[in-house]
Scaffold this motif. Sequence first.
Motif, mmCIF file in Angstrom:
data_model
loop_
_atom_site.group_PDB
_atom_site.id
_atom_site.type_symbol
_atom_site.label_atom_id
_atom_site.label_comp_id
_atom_site.label_asym_id
_atom_site.label_seq_id
_atom_site.Cartn_x
_atom_site.Cartn_y
_atom_site.Cartn_z
ATOM 1 N N GLY A 1 53.437 20.933 -11.036
ATOM 2 C CA GLY A 1 52.958 22.254 -10.658
ATOM 3 C C GLY A 1 51.650 22.534 -11.354
ATOM 4 N N CYS A 2 50.873 23.437 -10.801
ATOM 5 C CA CYS A 2 49.586 23.756 -11.405
ATOM 6 C C CYS A 2 49.350 25.258 -11.340
ATOM 7 N N GLY A 3 48.417 25.716 -12.159
ATOM 8 C CA GLY A 3 48.078 27.131 -12.170
ATOM 9 C C GLY A 3 49.263 27.995 -12.557
ATOM 10 N N ARG A 4 49.549 29.003 -11.746
ATOM 11 C CA ARG A 4 50.623 29.938 -12.046
ATOM 12 C C ARG A 4 52.008 29.331 -11.849
ATOM 13 N N ALA A 5 52.085 28.141 -11.267
ATOM 14 C CA ALA A 5 53.378 27.496 -11.046
ATOM 15 C C ALA A 5 53.825 26.646 -12.235
ATOM 16 N N VAL A 6 53.008 26.551 -13.275
ATOM 17 C CA VAL A 6 53.350 25.697 -14.420
ATOM 18 C C VAL A 6 54.644 26.183 -15.091
ATOM 19 N N THR A 7 54.749 27.491 -15.328
ATOM 20 C CA THR A 7 55.942 28.025 -15.994
ATOM 21 C C THR A 7 57.193 27.759 -15.172
ATOM 22 N N LYS A 8 57.114 27.940 -13.861
ATOM 23 C CA LYS A 8 58.267 27.696 -12.997
ATOM 24 C C LYS A 8 58.642 26.212 -12.990
ATOM 25 N N THR A 9 57.648 25.340 -13.087
ATOM 26 C CA THR A 9 57.911 23.902 -13.149
ATOM 27 C C THR A 9 58.730 23.557 -14.395
ATOM 28 N N ILE A 10 58.341 24.109 -15.539
ATOM 29 C CA ILE A 10 59.064 23.855 -16.786
ATOM 30 C C ILE A 10 60.487 24.403 -16.702
ATOM 31 N N THR A 11 60.652 25.559 -16.074
ATOM 32 C CA THR A 11 61.984 26.139 -15.919
ATOM 33 C C THR A 11 62.893 25.223 -15.121
ATOM 34 N N CYS A 12 62.397 24.653 -14.033
ATOM 35 C CA CYS A 12 63.196 23.728 -13.224
ATOM 36 C C CYS A 12 63.621 22.510 -14.037
ATOM 37 N N VAL A 13 62.714 21.986 -14.839
ATOM 38 C CA VAL A 13 63.026 20.818 -15.660
ATOM 39 C C VAL A 13 64.133 21.139 -16.659
#
Length: 214
Positions: free
Chosen positions: A74-86
Amino acid sequence: MATDGAGAKPVPQSGMENFRKVRTSEEESPLPFPDLPPDVVEMKVKEGSKIRNLMNFAMAQMELKGRRQIVFSGCGRAVTKTITCVEIMKRKLGGLHQVTKVRYKTLLEVWENQDPLPGGPAQNLTVHKNVPSICILLSRDPLDPNQTGYQPPEPQHEPQLGDAGEDTSSSSTKGLKRPLPPPSDELLTKKFQVQVAESPRGSGTTDHQPDGHH
């Protein structure tokens, strides 16, 4: 509106006032992990993605189809959501090796002029933006621990069975900062000693610990 230096012509406060963003695309780039299988699943997390939908698909790939590795990006504003999924996947599956890579990616934004000149063609503007990006590889198989960004699997805890034999480990561990290791006599003894040594004093509450002298 403001005026130019001579005060002769009014000019807009911003050159983008009449433009509306109509499309955003992400510059394609290879995943930053060597030796990935050609059919590895990449979960591309977007700002508007639903975590439930992402996790349902990812869990099906790992559990039902038996895949050994999966990548979240994920990039930009989606970085936090990417970490949450992991973090959700690591908690659900357990025993996963992780490698995290951080880099920059280029986003291409297309803006369209909503107020073009009479009789003139529609004007489009393409903006290139460099934004932070994150790629996280999760693997059931061991990975090179010497590579940058590697994290070993977190310690696992044994599931606790309720009266009906159901696994209650997910509910019983809510609020814990990290999973507990399997209990043993030596561990329980040490834990008891730590609880006695760290019992709060002067906080307005009393924590009675058994001292073995009753």
